[in-house]
Design an enzyme around this catalytic site. Structure first.
Site, mmCIF file in Angstrom:
data_model
loop_
_atom_site.group_PDB
_atom_site.id
_atom_site.type_symbol
_atom_site.label_atom_id
_atom_site.label_comp_id
_atom_site.label_asym_id
_atom_site.label_seq_id
_atom_site.Cartn_x
_atom_site.Cartn_y
_atom_site.Cartn_z
ATOM 1 N N GLN A 5 0.844 -1.198 0.000
ATOM 2 C CA GLN A 5 0.000 0.000 0.000
ATOM 3 C C GLN A 5 0.878 1.247 0.000
ATOM 4 O OE1 GLN A 5 -2.350 1.736 3.292
ATOM 5 N NE2 GLN A 5 -4.139 1.486 1.975
ATOM 6 N N TYR B 242 -5.608 10.731 4.091
ATOM 7 C CA TYR B 242 -4.210 10.925 3.674
ATOM 8 C C TYR B 242 -4.153 11.708 2.354
ATOM 9 C CZ TYR B 242 -3.219 8.118 7.688
ATOM 10 O OH TYR B 242 -3.136 7.695 8.987
ATOM 11 N N ARG C 237 -7.641 2.478 -3.105
ATOM 12 C CA ARG C 237 -8.520 2.465 -1.939
ATOM 13 C C ARG C 237 -9.132 3.841 -1.722
ATOM 14 N NH1 ARG C 237 -7.915 0.473 4.421
ATOM 15 N NH2 ARG C 237 -9.963 -0.462 4.284
ATOM 16 N N GLY D 126 -9.615 -6.262 8.706
ATOM 17 C CA GLY D 126 -8.516 -5.572 9.380
ATOM 18 C C GLY D 126 -8.257 -6.124 10.761
ATOM 19 N N ARG D 127 -8.917 -5.514 11.780
ATOM 20 C CA ARG D 127 -8.616 -5.861 13.171
ATOM 21 C C ARG D 127 -8.668 -7.357 13.477
ATOM 22 N NH1 ARG D 127 -12.420 -1.051 14.986
ATOM 23 N NH2 ARG D 127 -13.283 -1.748 12.997
#
Ligand SMILES: Cc1cc2nc3c(=O)[nH]c(=O)nc-3n(C[C@H](O)[C@H](O)[C@H](O)COP(=O)(O)O)c2cc1C
Length: 388
Positions: free
Chosen positions: A114, A195, A242, A328-329
Protein backbone atom coordinates in the site's frame (compact mmCIF):
# COMPACT_ATOMS: atom_id res chain seq x y z
CA UNK A 1 15.83 -17.03 -4.19
CA UNK A 2 13.62 -15.05 -6.56
CA UNK A 3 10.02 -15.24 -5.49
CA UNK A 4 8.00 -13.11 -7.88
CA UNK A 5 4.53 -14.47 -8.47
CA UNK A 6 3.60 -16.12 -11.72
CA UNK A 7 0.26 -14.64 -12.58
CA UNK A 8 -1.43 -17.91 -13.50
CA UNK A 9 0.17 -20.50 -11.28
CA UNK A 10 -1.43 -19.84 -7.92
CA UNK A 11 -4.57 -21.88 -8.52
CA UNK A 12 -6.26 -23.02 -5.47
CA UNK A 13 -8.31 -25.52 -3.68
CA UNK A 14 -11.80 -26.24 -4.93
CA UNK A 15 -14.61 -24.14 -3.51
CA UNK A 16 -16.18 -25.63 -0.43
CA UNK A 17 -19.51 -23.89 -0.81
CA UNK A 18 -18.69 -21.13 1.69
CA UNK A 19 -19.00 -17.73 -0.03
CA UNK A 20 -15.62 -16.63 1.34
CA UNK A 21 -13.80 -19.76 0.22
CA UNK A 22 -14.45 -19.64 -3.50
CA UNK A 23 -11.61 -18.56 -5.82
CA UNK A 24 -11.49 -15.27 -7.67
CA UNK A 25 -9.54 -14.10 -10.70
CA UNK A 26 -7.95 -10.75 -9.82
CA UNK A 27 -6.83 -9.48 -13.22
CA UNK A 28 -4.96 -12.73 -13.85
CA UNK A 29 -3.83 -13.30 -10.28
CA UNK A 30 -5.64 -16.40 -9.03
CA UNK A 31 -6.94 -15.86 -5.52
CA UNK A 32 -7.85 -18.96 -3.51
CA UNK A 33 -10.53 -17.25 -1.43
CA UNK A 34 -12.31 -13.91 -0.98
CA UNK A 35 -10.64 -12.59 2.17
CA UNK A 36 -8.17 -9.72 1.78
CA UNK A 37 -6.03 -8.77 4.75
CA UNK A 38 -6.70 -5.02 5.08
CA UNK A 39 -3.73 -2.64 5.23
CA UNK A 40 -2.74 -1.93 8.82
CA UNK A 41 0.04 0.30 10.08
CA UNK A 42 1.78 -1.61 12.88
CA UNK A 43 5.00 0.41 13.39
CA UNK A 44 7.58 -2.37 13.36
CA UNK A 45 10.00 -0.89 10.82
CA UNK A 46 13.27 0.56 12.12
CA UNK A 47 14.02 4.27 12.38
CA UNK A 48 15.22 4.39 8.78
CA UNK A 49 11.94 2.93 7.52
CA UNK A 50 13.57 -0.45 6.88
CA UNK A 51 11.32 -3.52 7.42
CA UNK A 52 12.51 -5.70 10.28
CA UNK A 53 12.69 -9.52 10.66
CA UNK A 54 9.56 -9.39 12.86
CA UNK A 55 7.63 -8.13 9.85
CA UNK A 56 8.73 -11.17 7.82
CA UNK A 57 7.17 -13.42 10.43
CA UNK A 58 4.01 -11.30 10.83
CA UNK A 59 3.15 -11.34 7.14
CA UNK A 60 4.23 -14.97 6.65
CA UNK A 61 1.79 -16.05 9.36
CA UNK A 62 -1.06 -14.35 7.45
CA UNK A 63 -0.32 -15.79 3.98
CA UNK A 64 -3.63 -17.71 4.01
CA UNK A 65 -5.41 -14.52 2.90
CA UNK A 66 -6.49 -14.29 -0.72
CA UNK A 67 -4.34 -11.17 -0.83
CA UNK A 68 -2.40 -9.28 1.83
CA UNK A 69 -2.36 -5.51 1.47
CA UNK A 70 0.66 -4.29 3.38
CA UNK A 71 0.65 -1.53 5.94
CA UNK A 72 0.86 1.96 4.46
CA UNK A 73 4.31 2.53 2.94
CA UNK A 74 5.47 6.05 2.24
CA UNK A 75 6.35 6.65 -1.43
CA UNK A 76 8.78 9.43 -0.49
CA UNK A 77 10.29 11.19 2.50
CA UNK A 78 7.67 13.97 2.56
CA UNK A 79 4.93 11.35 2.90
CA UNK A 80 6.39 9.62 5.96
CA UNK A 81 3.69 9.43 8.61
CA UNK A 82 5.89 8.29 11.46
CA UNK A 83 9.56 7.34 11.95
CA UNK A 84 8.60 3.66 12.28
CA UNK A 85 6.55 3.59 9.07
CA UNK A 86 8.36 1.58 6.39
CA UNK A 87 9.45 3.12 3.11
CA UNK A 88 10.27 1.98 -0.41
CA UNK A 89 12.58 4.80 -1.39
CA UNK A 90 15.97 3.29 -0.50
CA UNK A 91 17.59 0.12 -1.80
CA UNK A 92 18.01 -1.06 1.79
CA UNK A 93 14.24 -0.86 2.28
CA UNK A 94 13.62 -2.65 -1.03
CA UNK A 95 15.99 -5.47 -0.07
CA UNK A 96 14.32 -5.88 3.32
CA UNK A 97 10.86 -5.95 1.75
CA UNK A 98 12.13 -8.71 -0.57
CA UNK A 99 12.52 -10.95 2.48
CA UNK A 100 8.92 -10.19 3.50
CA UNK A 101 7.41 -10.86 0.07
CA UNK A 102 9.58 -13.95 -0.36
CA UNK A 103 8.30 -15.42 2.89
CA UNK A 104 4.68 -14.72 1.91
CA UNK A 105 5.14 -16.32 -1.50
CA UNK A 106 6.91 -19.34 -0.07
CA UNK A 107 3.95 -19.79 2.29
CA UNK A 108 1.60 -19.72 -0.75
CA UNK A 109 0.33 -16.15 -0.42
CA UNK A 110 0.15 -12.95 -2.44
CA UNK A 111 0.93 -9.41 -1.28
CA UNK A 112 0.38 -5.88 -2.60
CA UNK A 113 2.20 -2.85 -1.16
CA UNK A 114 0.00 0.00 0.00
CA UNK A 115 1.46 3.35 -1.07
CA UNK A 116 0.45 5.82 1.61
CA UNK A 117 1.55 9.45 1.44
CA UNK A 118 0.43 11.11 4.65
CA UNK A 119 0.20 14.65 3.27
CA UNK A 120 -0.73 16.98 6.14
CA UNK A 121 -1.04 14.05 8.58
CA UNK A 122 2.54 14.13 9.75
CA UNK A 123 4.89 16.38 11.68
CA UNK A 124 8.47 17.63 11.20
CA UNK A 125 9.43 15.32 14.10
CA UNK A 126 8.08 12.36 12.12
CA UNK A 127 9.80 13.18 8.82
CA UNK A 128 13.39 11.95 8.41
CA UNK A 129 14.33 15.36 6.95
CA UNK A 130 12.43 17.38 9.58
CA UNK A 131 10.44 19.07 6.79
CA UNK A 132 7.10 20.84 7.12
CA UNK A 133 4.18 18.57 6.14
CA UNK A 134 2.89 19.12 2.60
CA UNK A 135 -0.73 19.13 1.47
CA UNK A 136 -2.98 20.35 -1.36
CA UNK A 137 -3.59 23.54 0.68
CA UNK A 138 -2.41 25.07 3.93
CA UNK A 139 -5.32 23.64 5.96
CA UNK A 140 -4.21 22.23 9.29
CA UNK A 141 -5.44 18.85 10.53
CA UNK A 142 -6.92 18.62 14.01
CA UNK A 143 -4.37 17.60 16.60
CA UNK A 144 -2.70 16.26 18.45
CA UNK A 145 -0.06 14.50 16.37
CA UNK A 146 1.64 11.43 17.81
CA UNK A 147 5.42 11.42 17.70
CA UNK A 148 8.02 9.22 19.38
CA UNK A 149 8.35 11.96 22.02
CA UNK A 150 4.63 12.07 22.78
CA UNK A 151 1.66 14.11 21.60
CA UNK A 152 2.38 17.47 20.00
CA UNK A 153 0.36 20.22 18.33
CA UNK A 154 -0.14 19.90 14.58
CA UNK A 155 1.81 22.08 12.17
CA UNK A 156 0.10 24.06 9.40
CA UNK A 157 1.07 22.23 6.20
CA UNK A 158 2.67 23.88 3.19
CA UNK A 159 0.69 23.79 -0.06
CA UNK A 160 2.50 21.83 -2.76
CA UNK A 161 3.39 23.82 -5.86
CA UNK A 162 1.97 22.56 -9.15
CA UNK A 163 5.41 21.27 -10.07
CA UNK A 164 5.70 19.48 -6.71
CA UNK A 165 2.32 17.83 -7.29
CA UNK A 166 3.65 16.44 -10.59
CA UNK A 167 6.79 15.22 -8.83
CA UNK A 168 4.68 13.53 -6.14
CA UNK A 169 2.75 11.71 -8.88
CA UNK A 170 6.10 10.56 -10.31
CA UNK A 171 7.26 9.48 -6.83
CA UNK A 172 4.26 7.14 -6.61
CA UNK A 173 5.26 5.58 -9.95
CA UNK A 174 8.86 5.22 -8.77
CA UNK A 175 7.75 3.62 -5.51
CA UNK A 176 5.52 1.23 -7.47
CA UNK A 177 8.53 0.16 -9.56
CA UNK A 178 10.47 -0.34 -6.34
CA UNK A 179 7.58 -2.41 -4.97
CA UNK A 180 7.78 -4.77 -7.93
CA UNK A 181 11.57 -4.98 -7.50
CA UNK A 182 10.88 -5.82 -3.85
CA UNK A 183 8.75 -8.78 -4.96
CA UNK A 184 5.28 -7.36 -4.33
CA UNK A 185 2.55 -8.65 -6.65
CA UNK A 186 1.19 -5.14 -7.10
CA UNK A 187 0.42 -1.92 -5.26
CA UNK A 188 -2.63 -0.34 -3.69
CA UNK A 189 -2.81 3.44 -3.78
CA UNK A 190 -4.11 4.80 -0.48
CA UNK A 191 -6.79 7.27 -1.45
CA UNK A 192 -8.71 6.84 1.83
CA UNK A 193 -8.81 7.79 5.51
CA UNK A 194 -7.64 11.40 5.26
CA UNK A 195 -4.21 10.93 3.67
CA UNK A 196 -2.77 12.88 0.74
CA UNK A 197 -4.89 11.49 -2.13
CA UNK A 198 -8.02 11.91 -0.01
CA UNK A 199 -6.93 15.45 0.89
CA UNK A 200 -6.92 16.28 -2.84
CA UNK A 201 -10.37 14.71 -3.35
CA UNK A 202 -12.03 16.50 -0.43
CA UNK A 203 -13.30 20.07 -0.78
CA UNK A 204 -12.45 20.83 2.87
CA UNK A 205 -8.71 20.29 2.34
CA UNK A 206 -8.31 21.15 -1.35
CA UNK A 207 -8.66 24.91 -1.86
CA UNK A 208 -6.30 25.03 -4.84
CA UNK A 209 -6.84 27.34 -7.77
CA UNK A 210 -4.68 25.37 -10.24
CA UNK A 211 -5.66 22.31 -12.30
CA UNK A 212 -5.52 20.08 -9.20
CA UNK A 213 -8.25 21.99 -7.38
CA UNK A 214 -11.57 23.74 -7.94
CA UNK A 215 -14.44 21.71 -9.38
CA UNK A 216 -14.77 17.94 -9.20
CA UNK A 217 -12.72 17.50 -12.39
CA UNK A 218 -9.82 19.32 -10.71
CA UNK A 219 -10.07 17.62 -7.30
CA UNK A 220 -10.02 14.10 -8.80
CA UNK A 221 -7.05 14.91 -11.07
CA UNK A 222 -4.28 14.00 -8.61
CA UNK A 223 -5.86 10.59 -7.84
CA UNK A 224 -6.38 9.88 -11.54
CA UNK A 225 -2.83 10.90 -12.45
CA UNK A 226 -1.39 8.73 -9.67
CA UNK A 227 -3.38 5.68 -10.85
CA UNK A 228 -2.37 6.42 -14.44
CA UNK A 229 1.32 6.88 -13.64
CA UNK A 230 1.47 3.76 -11.48
CA UNK A 231 -0.39 1.74 -14.12
CA UNK A 232 2.07 2.96 -16.78
CA UNK A 233 4.96 1.98 -14.52
CA UNK A 234 3.92 -1.54 -13.50
CA UNK A 235 0.77 -2.45 -15.47
CA UNK A 236 -2.84 -1.62 -14.60
CA UNK A 237 -3.49 -5.26 -13.63
CA UNK A 238 -1.16 -4.73 -10.66
CA UNK A 239 -2.82 -1.57 -9.32
CA UNK A 240 -5.63 -1.14 -6.82
CA UNK A 241 -7.10 2.08 -5.44
CA UNK A 242 -8.52 2.47 -1.94
CA UNK A 243 -11.11 5.16 -1.23
CA UNK A 244 -13.32 6.00 1.76
CA UNK A 245 -15.92 8.51 0.55
CA UNK A 246 -17.43 10.61 3.32
CA UNK A 247 -14.96 9.38 5.95
CA UNK A 248 -14.33 12.20 8.42
CA UNK A 249 -11.17 10.64 9.86
CA UNK A 250 -8.36 13.16 10.37
CA UNK A 251 -10.78 16.08 10.22
CA UNK A 252 -11.80 15.47 6.60
CA UNK A 253 -14.71 17.46 5.19
CA UNK A 254 -16.53 16.38 2.03
CA UNK A 255 -19.70 18.35 1.57
CA UNK A 256 -21.15 16.11 -1.17
CA UNK A 257 -19.08 12.99 -1.83
CA UNK A 258 -21.31 11.36 -4.46
CA UNK A 259 -20.44 13.52 -7.52
CA UNK A 260 -16.72 13.43 -6.68
CA UNK A 261 -16.48 9.67 -6.34
CA UNK A 262 -18.77 8.89 -9.26
CA UNK A 263 -16.54 11.07 -11.45
CA UNK A 264 -13.41 9.45 -10.04
CA UNK A 265 -14.67 5.95 -10.86
CA UNK A 266 -15.68 7.01 -14.37
CA UNK A 267 -12.18 8.43 -14.92
CA UNK A 268 -10.19 5.44 -13.65
CA UNK A 269 -12.38 2.63 -15.04
CA UNK A 270 -10.93 2.99 -18.58
CA UNK A 271 -7.43 2.57 -17.10
CA UNK A 272 -8.46 -0.97 -16.05
CA UNK A 273 -7.02 -1.21 -12.53
CA UNK A 274 -7.07 -4.59 -10.78
CA UNK A 275 -9.55 -3.47 -8.15
CA UNK A 276 -11.32 -0.76 -6.26
CA UNK A 277 -11.09 -1.03 -2.46
CA UNK A 278 -14.07 0.72 -0.98
CA UNK A 279 -14.63 1.57 2.66
CA UNK A 280 -18.28 2.06 3.51
CA UNK A 281 -19.59 4.89 5.64
CA UNK A 282 -23.02 5.39 7.16
CA UNK A 283 -22.86 9.12 6.28
CA UNK A 284 -22.52 8.26 2.58
CA UNK A 285 -23.36 4.63 1.81
CA UNK A 286 -20.53 4.22 -0.65
CA UNK A 287 -21.09 0.54 -1.39
CA UNK A 288 -24.74 1.06 -2.32
CA UNK A 289 -23.99 4.08 -4.49
CA UNK A 290 -20.77 3.00 -6.17
CA UNK A 291 -21.04 -0.78 -6.56
CA UNK A 292 -23.46 -0.42 -9.50
CA UNK A 293 -21.02 2.06 -11.06
CA UNK A 294 -17.97 -0.24 -10.91
CA UNK A 295 -17.85 -3.34 -13.10
CA UNK A 296 -14.37 -4.45 -12.05
CA UNK A 297 -13.34 -6.29 -8.91
CA UNK A 298 -14.58 -4.53 -5.79
CA UNK A 299 -13.06 -5.10 -2.36
CA UNK A 300 -15.48 -4.03 0.35
CA UNK A 301 -14.70 -2.94 3.91
CA UNK A 302 -17.16 -1.97 6.59
CA UNK A 303 -15.03 0.90 7.90
CA UNK A 304 -13.71 1.37 11.40
CA UNK A 305 -17.02 2.39 12.97
CA UNK A 306 -18.23 -1.20 12.51
CA UNK A 307 -15.89 -4.07 13.28
CA UNK A 308 -15.80 -6.74 10.57
CA UNK A 309 -17.20 -10.05 11.81
CA UNK A 310 -17.27 -13.44 10.14
CA UNK A 311 -21.00 -12.92 9.60
CA UNK A 312 -20.74 -9.43 8.08
CA UNK A 313 -17.81 -10.44 5.85
CA UNK A 314 -19.74 -13.45 4.58
CA UNK A 315 -22.91 -11.43 3.98
CA UNK A 316 -21.02 -8.74 2.07
CA UNK A 317 -19.65 -11.20 -0.46
CA UNK A 318 -22.70 -13.50 -0.56
CA UNK A 319 -24.92 -10.52 -1.39
CA UNK A 320 -22.72 -9.52 -4.32
CA UNK A 321 -22.15 -6.03 -2.86
CA UNK A 322 -18.44 -6.84 -3.00
CA UNK A 323 -16.36 -9.51 -4.75
CA UNK A 324 -13.81 -9.61 -1.95
CA UNK A 325 -13.94 -8.41 1.63
CA UNK A 326 -11.04 -6.82 3.47
CA UNK A 327 -10.58 -7.78 7.08
CA UNK A 328 -8.52 -5.57 9.38
CA UNK A 329 -8.62 -5.86 13.17
CA UNK A 330 -9.60 -9.56 13.22
CA UNK A 331 -6.31 -10.21 11.37
CA UNK A 332 -4.36 -8.71 14.25
CA UNK A 333 -5.80 -11.33 16.60
CA UNK A 334 -6.21 -14.23 14.15
CA UNK A 335 -3.25 -14.97 11.90
CA UNK A 336 -5.42 -17.76 10.48
CA UNK A 337 -8.61 -15.86 9.58
CA UNK A 338 -9.26 -17.97 6.47
CA UNK A 339 -8.21 -21.25 8.03
CA UNK A 340 -10.70 -20.65 10.85
CA UNK A 341 -13.51 -20.11 8.33
CA UNK A 342 -12.58 -23.35 6.58
CA UNK A 343 -12.46 -25.22 9.91
CA UNK A 344 -15.76 -23.72 11.12
CA UNK A 345 -13.98 -22.09 14.06
CA UNK A 346 -14.95 -18.65 15.39
CA UNK A 347 -12.46 -15.79 15.09
CA UNK A 348 -10.80 -14.79 18.34
CA UNK A 349 -12.37 -11.49 19.46
CA UNK A 350 -10.59 -8.25 18.78
CA UNK A 351 -9.12 -6.46 21.79
CA UNK A 352 -8.39 -2.86 22.68
CA UNK A 353 -6.24 -0.32 20.88
CA UNK A 354 -3.21 -1.25 23.01
CA UNK A 355 -2.69 -4.04 20.51
CA UNK A 356 -2.82 -1.83 17.41
CA UNK A 357 0.65 -0.37 17.48
CA UNK A 358 3.79 -0.94 19.43
CA UNK A 359 7.17 -2.50 19.23
CA UNK A 360 8.45 -6.00 19.61
CA UNK A 361 6.77 -9.35 19.11
CA UNK A 362 3.97 -9.17 21.67
CA UNK A 363 0.54 -8.59 20.20
CA UNK A 364 2.17 -8.91 16.77
CA UNK A 365 3.59 -12.34 16.02
CA UNK A 366 2.50 -14.25 19.13
CA UNK A 367 -1.20 -14.48 18.35
CA UNK A 368 -2.22 -18.12 18.38
CA UNK A 369 -3.67 -20.02 15.46
CA UNK A 370 -6.87 -21.91 16.28
CA UNK A 371 -4.99 -25.21 16.37
CA UNK A 372 -1.96 -23.99 18.35
CA UNK A 373 -3.23 -24.30 21.91
CA UNK A 374 -1.36 -21.21 23.09
CA UNK A 375 -2.78 -18.12 24.73
CA UNK A 376 -2.32 -14.47 23.98
CA UNK A 377 0.05 -12.50 26.14
CA UNK A 378 -0.59 -8.87 27.00
CA UNK A 379 1.55 -6.63 24.83
CA UNK A 380 4.34 -4.54 26.31
CA UNK A 381 3.23 -0.99 27.12
CA UNK A 382 3.40 1.35 24.18
CA UNK A 383 4.60 4.85 24.87
CA UNK A 384 2.59 6.50 22.16
CA UNK A 385 0.15 5.35 19.53
CA UNK A 386 -0.87 6.77 16.21
CA UNK A 387 -4.32 7.25 14.81
CA UNK A 388 -4.64 4.95 11.84
C1 LIG B 1 -4.03 -0.64 13.69
C2 LIG B 1 -4.66 -0.20 12.41
C3 LIG B 1 -3.87 0.34 11.41
C4 LIG B 1 -4.44 0.72 10.18
N1 LIG B 1 -3.62 1.19 9.19
C5 LIG B 1 -4.13 1.42 7.97
C6 LIG B 1 -3.27 1.73 6.88
O1 LIG B 1 -2.03 1.80 7.00
N2 LIG B 1 -3.84 1.95 5.67
C7 LIG B 1 -5.21 1.88 5.48
O2 LIG B 1 -5.68 2.07 4.37
N3 LIG B 1 -6.05 1.57 6.50
C8 LIG B 1 -5.54 1.31 7.72
N4 LIG B 1 -6.38 0.91 8.73
C9 LIG B 1 -7.82 0.70 8.47
C10 LIG B 1 -8.09 -0.79 8.14
O3 LIG B 1 -7.53 -1.14 6.90
C11 LIG B 1 -9.60 -1.13 8.10
O4 LIG B 1 -10.22 -0.37 7.11
C12 LIG B 1 -10.30 -0.87 9.43
O5 LIG B 1 -9.59 -1.46 10.50
C13 LIG B 1 -11.77 -1.40 9.42
O6 LIG B 1 -11.80 -2.79 9.15
P1 LIG B 1 -11.97 -3.87 10.35
O7 LIG B 1 -13.31 -3.62 11.00
O8 LIG B 1 -11.95 -5.20 9.64
O9 LIG B 1 -10.84 -3.67 11.28
C14 LIG B 1 -5.83 0.57 9.97
C15 LIG B 1 -6.63 0.05 11.00
C16 LIG B 1 -6.06 -0.34 12.21
C17 LIG B 1 -6.94 -0.95 13.26
Amino acid sequence: MTTTTTWTDRRTTAPTGHPLLSPHDLAGLALPNRVVMAPMTRMRADHRGVPTPLMIEYYRQRAGAALIVSEGISPNIAGRHHPLQPGLDTEEQVAAWRSVTGAVHTAGGRIFAQLMHSGRNTHPANRPDGGIPVAPSAVVAPGPVHTLDGKVDPVVPRALTTEEVRRTVADHAEAARAAIRAGFDGVEIHGANGYLVHQFLADGTNLRADRYGGPVSGRIRFAVEVVEAVADAIGAHRVGLRISPGNKEGGMVERDPAPTYRALLAAIAPLGPAYLHLTDDPRYPALDDLRPRWSGTLVGNTGEHVETTQESATALVASGRADLVSVGRPYIFNPDVVERIAAGVAWAPIRGKDYHYGSGPHGYVDLPRHDAGTTLRTPAPISEKLEE
